[in-house]
Motif scaffolding. Structure first.
Motif, PDB file in Angstrom:
ATOM      1  N   ARG A 189       0.829  -1.201   0.000  1.00 21.62           N
ATOM      2  CA  ARG A 189       0.000   0.000   0.000  1.00 21.62           C
ATOM      3  C   ARG A 189       0.866   1.254   0.000  1.00 21.62           C
ATOM      4  O   ARG A 189       0.562   2.231  -0.689  1.00 21.62           O
ATOM      5  CB  ARG A 189      -0.919   0.001   1.219  1.00 21.62           C
ATOM      6  CG  ARG A 189      -1.848   1.202   1.277  1.00 21.62           C
ATOM      7  CD  ARG A 189      -3.007   0.971   2.198  1.00 21.62           C
ATOM      8  NE  ARG A 189      -3.923   2.103   2.211  1.00 21.62           N
ATOM      9  CZ  ARG A 189      -5.129   2.081   2.740  1.00 21.62           C
ATOM     10  NH1 ARG A 189      -5.585   0.980   3.304  1.00 21.62           N
ATOM     11  NH2 ARG A 189      -5.905   3.150   2.719  1.00 21.62           N
ATOM     12  N   ARG A 190       1.980   1.192   0.751  1.00 19.93           N
ATOM     13  CA  ARG A 190       2.858   2.355   0.847  1.00 19.93           C
ATOM     14  C   ARG A 190       3.601   2.634  -0.463  1.00 19.93           C
ATOM     15  O   ARG A 190       4.011   3.766  -0.724  1.00 19.93           O
ATOM     16  CB  ARG A 190       3.863   2.141   1.978  1.00 19.93           C
ATOM     17  CG  ARG A 190       3.238   2.072   3.362  1.00 19.93           C
ATOM     18  CD  ARG A 190       4.284   1.715   4.414  1.00 19.93           C
ATOM     19  NE  ARG A 190       5.266   2.783   4.545  1.00 19.93           N
ATOM     20  CZ  ARG A 190       5.163   3.785   5.414  1.00 19.93           C
ATOM     21  NH1 ARG A 190       4.112   3.856   6.222  1.00 19.93           N
ATOM     22  NH2 ARG A 190       6.108   4.693   5.494  1.00 19.93           N
ATOM     23  N   MET A 191       3.787   1.580  -1.297  1.00 19.52           N
ATOM     24  CA  MET A 191       4.567   1.750  -2.521  1.00 19.52           C
ATOM     25  C   MET A 191       3.882   2.682  -3.525  1.00 19.52           C
ATOM     26  O   MET A 191       4.513   3.158  -4.473  1.00 19.52           O
ATOM     27  CB  MET A 191       4.804   0.375  -3.174  1.00 19.52           C
ATOM     28  CG  MET A 191       3.557  -0.261  -3.760  1.00 19.52           C
ATOM     29  SD  MET A 191       3.850  -1.961  -4.359  1.00 19.52           S
ATOM     30  CE  MET A 191       5.013  -1.666  -5.668  1.00 19.52           C
ATOM     31  N   MET A 192       2.588   2.965  -3.295  1.00 21.82           N
ATOM     32  CA  MET A 192       1.869   3.859  -4.193  1.00 21.82           C
ATOM     33  C   MET A 192       2.214   5.323  -3.941  1.00 21.82           C
ATOM     34  O   MET A 192       1.834   6.201  -4.716  1.00 21.82           O
ATOM     35  CB  MET A 192       0.355   3.658  -4.035  1.00 21.82           C
ATOM     36  CG  MET A 192      -0.116   2.226  -4.248  1.00 21.82           C
ATOM     37  SD  MET A 192       0.210   1.651  -5.925  1.00 21.82           S
ATOM     38  CE  MET A 192      -0.824   2.774  -6.865  1.00 21.82           C
ATOM     39  N   TYR A 193       2.944   5.579  -2.837  1.00 15.43           N
ATOM     40  CA  TYR A 193       3.232   6.959  -2.442  1.00 15.43           C
ATOM     41  C   TYR A 193       4.734   7.150  -2.294  1.00 15.43           C
ATOM     42  O   TYR A 193       5.448   6.229  -1.889  1.00 15.43           O
ATOM     43  CB  TYR A 193       2.518   7.297  -1.130  1.00 15.43           C
ATOM     44  CG  TYR A 193       1.034   6.976  -1.178  1.00 15.43           C
ATOM     45  CD1 TYR A 193       0.141   7.848  -1.767  1.00 15.43           C
ATOM     46  CD2 TYR A 193       0.547   5.776  -0.662  1.00 15.43           C
ATOM     47  CE1 TYR A 193      -1.218   7.555  -1.836  1.00 15.43           C
ATOM     48  CE2 TYR A 193      -0.810   5.470  -0.711  1.00 15.43           C
ATOM     49  CZ  TYR A 193      -1.680   6.358  -1.309  1.00 15.43           C
ATOM     50  OH  TYR A 193      -3.016   6.053  -1.376  1.00 15.43           O
ATOM     51  N   SER A 194       5.195   8.338  -2.582  1.00 13.34           N
ATOM     52  CA  SER A 194       6.631   8.620  -2.530  1.00 13.34           C
ATOM     53  C   SER A 194       7.120   8.817  -1.105  1.00 13.34           C
ATOM     54  O   SER A 194       8.318   8.714  -0.840  1.00 13.34           O
ATOM     55  CB  SER A 194       6.957   9.867  -3.368  1.00 13.34           C
ATOM     56  OG  SER A 194       6.250  11.001  -2.864  1.00 13.34           O
ATOM     57  N   GLU A 197       4.339  11.288   4.233  1.00  8.58           N
ATOM     58  CA  GLU A 197       3.577  12.540   4.239  1.00  8.58           C
ATOM     59  C   GLU A 197       2.573  12.561   3.089  1.00  8.58           C
ATOM     60  O   GLU A 197       1.423  13.002   3.240  1.00  8.58           O
ATOM     61  CB  GLU A 197       4.529  13.736   4.121  1.00  8.58           C
ATOM     62  CG  GLU A 197       5.371  14.019   5.364  1.00  8.58           C
ATOM     63  CD  GLU A 197       6.497  13.019   5.541  1.00  8.58           C
ATOM     64  OE1 GLU A 197       6.824  12.302   4.547  1.00  8.58           O
ATOM     65  OE2 GLU A 197       7.042  12.931   6.654  1.00  8.58           O
ATOM     66  N   GLU A 198       2.995  12.054   1.940  1.00  7.07           N
ATOM     67  CA  GLU A 198       2.105  12.027   0.786  1.00  7.07           C
ATOM     68  C   GLU A 198       0.950  11.047   1.024  1.00  7.07           C
ATOM     69  O   GLU A 198      -0.202  11.336   0.689  1.00  7.07           O
ATOM     70  CB  GLU A 198       2.883  11.620  -0.462  1.00  7.07           C
ATOM     71  CG  GLU A 198       2.032  11.605  -1.731  1.00  7.07           C
ATOM     72  CD  GLU A 198       2.828  11.197  -2.947  1.00  7.07           C
ATOM     73  OE1 GLU A 198       2.489  10.153  -3.552  1.00  7.07           O
ATOM     74  OE2 GLU A 198       3.783  11.922  -3.275  1.00  7.07           O
ATOM     75  N   MET A 199       1.261   9.903   1.616  1.00  2.17           N
ATOM     76  CA  MET A 199       0.223   8.910   1.899  1.00  2.17           C
ATOM     77  C   MET A 199      -0.806   9.484   2.872  1.00  2.17           C
ATOM     78  O   MET A 199      -2.017   9.322   2.686  1.00  2.17           O
ATOM     79  CB  MET A 199       0.845   7.639   2.490  1.00  2.17           C
ATOM     80  CG  MET A 199      -0.165   6.534   2.760  1.00  2.17           C
ATOM     81  SD  MET A 199       0.593   5.015   3.408  1.00  2.17           S
ATOM     82  CE  MET A 199       1.071   5.584   5.051  1.00  2.17           C
ATOM     83  N   ASN A 200      -0.333  10.156   3.922  1.00  5.53           N
ATOM     84  CA  ASN A 200      -1.246  10.749   4.901  1.00  5.53           C
ATOM     85  C   ASN A 200      -2.076  11.869   4.288  1.00  5.53           C
ATOM     86  O   ASN A 200      -3.225  12.091   4.675  1.00  5.53           O
ATOM     87  CB  ASN A 200      -0.462  11.280   6.098  1.00  5.53           C
ATOM     88  CG  ASN A 200       0.074  10.157   6.974  1.00  5.53           C
ATOM     89  OD1 ASN A 200      -0.454   9.049   6.957  1.00  5.53           O
ATOM     90  ND2 ASN A 200       1.121  10.440   7.735  1.00  5.53           N
ATOM     91  N   LEU A 203      -4.713   9.717   2.253  1.00  6.35           N
ATOM     92  CA  LEU A 203      -5.572   8.831   3.043  1.00  6.35           C
ATOM     93  C   LEU A 203      -6.002   9.425   4.377  1.00  6.35           C
ATOM     94  O   LEU A 203      -7.005   9.003   4.956  1.00  6.35           O
ATOM     95  CB  LEU A 203      -4.846   7.500   3.320  1.00  6.35           C
ATOM     96  CG  LEU A 203      -4.408   6.690   2.107  1.00  6.35           C
ATOM     97  CD1 LEU A 203      -3.647   5.441   2.560  1.00  6.35           C
ATOM     98  CD2 LEU A 203      -5.611   6.306   1.266  1.00  6.35           C
ATOM     99  N   GLY A 204      -5.246  10.427   4.839  1.00  6.42           N
ATOM    100  CA  GLY A 204      -5.453  10.897   6.202  1.00  6.42           C
ATOM    101  C   GLY A 204      -4.601  10.056   7.141  1.00  6.42           C
ATOM    102  O   GLY A 204      -4.365   8.868   6.880  1.00  6.42           O
ATOM    103  N   SER A 205      -4.135  10.637   8.222  1.00  9.78           N
ATOM    104  CA  SER A 205      -3.286   9.889   9.151  1.00  9.78           C
ATOM    105  C   SER A 205      -4.103   8.866   9.923  1.00  9.78           C
ATOM    106  O   SER A 205      -5.332   8.970  10.019  1.00  9.78           O
ATOM    107  CB  SER A 205      -2.592  10.833  10.127  1.00  9.78           C
ATOM    108  OG  SER A 205      -3.545  11.434  10.989  1.00  9.78           O
TER     109      SER A 205
END
Length: 234
Positions: A189-194, A197-200, A203-205
């Motif tokens: 799931r994390r690999m979709m974001y650089s 901070e970008e993931m949060n 998606l929101g934290s």
């Protein structure tokens, strides 16, 4: 050994949490339309989780009665409760859950002519719908009595029941948080974001997750309701 003797030994092993259960091959029948063996996994831990959830179910219903009808209604129920095996049986009648005892009486009244038109049938359904909350409470305590011989008229037993429900609710809440946390740590799931901070940002934290916040509110409300009931009863 007879079937009854085998069941007695099996229940004893489960209740005493004998680790030998984890070494046994426990099979289930009727789960699949096939000839292969269906093996139940994690039987020992699941058995005790299930018992805890039966306890939790009873407390949820008792708290509901307290919040809706007050302490006198709770005391009346606990004082008058009498375990009845018929209360454990239910039927799905046109999408509405109705006790088996009520269904049997309903069919009997039709045969006897006491129910002779659709209006009377609808009235029966309405009565059962109104009685459903109390029927469910009775069902919860009958199930609890069947599996643990819980005595709801005993103060110590009732206190244990309420305290155990709080433990179970904590376990449920922790499990929900841990499950959501895995979503944020999952590498696929994390690999979709650089970056995190970008993931949060997308998606929101985890701490601000709406589902987690709703769960925390429900957890606090249940805990408070149980403690209020405990102080009133014991």
């Amino acid at each position: 050994k007879t079937e009854e003797e085998i069941r007695f030994v099996g229940k004893k092993l489960l209740i005493e949490k004998d680790p030998i259960v984890n070494e046994l091959e426990v099979l289930a029948t009727g789960f699949e339309n096939s000839h292969r063996k269906v093996i139940l996994a994690k039987v020992l831990s699941c058995y005790h989780i299930f018992r805890d959830l039966l306890n939790y179910y009873a407390v949820i219903e008792l708290v509901g009665l307290h919040e809706k009808s007050g302490l006198d209604a709770v005391n009346d129920f606990l004082t008058s409760f009498d375990a009845d095996e018929e209360a454990c049986g239910w039927s799905n009648i046109g999408g509405q859950l109705i006790t088996q005892a009520a269904c049997t009486e309903f069919v009997h009244d039709i045969h006897e002519g006491r129910i002779g038109d659709w209006q009377m049938v609808h009235e029966f359904y309405s009565i059962q719908a109104a009685d459903y909350p109390m029927q469910k409470l009775t069902h919860a305590f009958c199930i609890l009595h069947r599996f643990s011989s819980h005595d709801c008229k005993n103060a110590d037993s009732l206190k244990t029941l309420l305290e155990k429900a709080l433990e179970t609710r904590n376990w449920i809440s922790d499990g929900i948080f841990e499950s959501r946390a895995k979503d944020y740590s999952n590498p696929f799931r994390r690999m979709m974001y650089s970056s995190e901070e970008e993931m949060n940002a997308v998606l929101g934290s985890l701490q601000d997750n709406g589902f987690i916040e709703e769960e925390e509110r429900a957890h606090k409300k249940f805990t408070q309701s149980v403690k209020v009931l405990m102080e009133a009863l014991i």
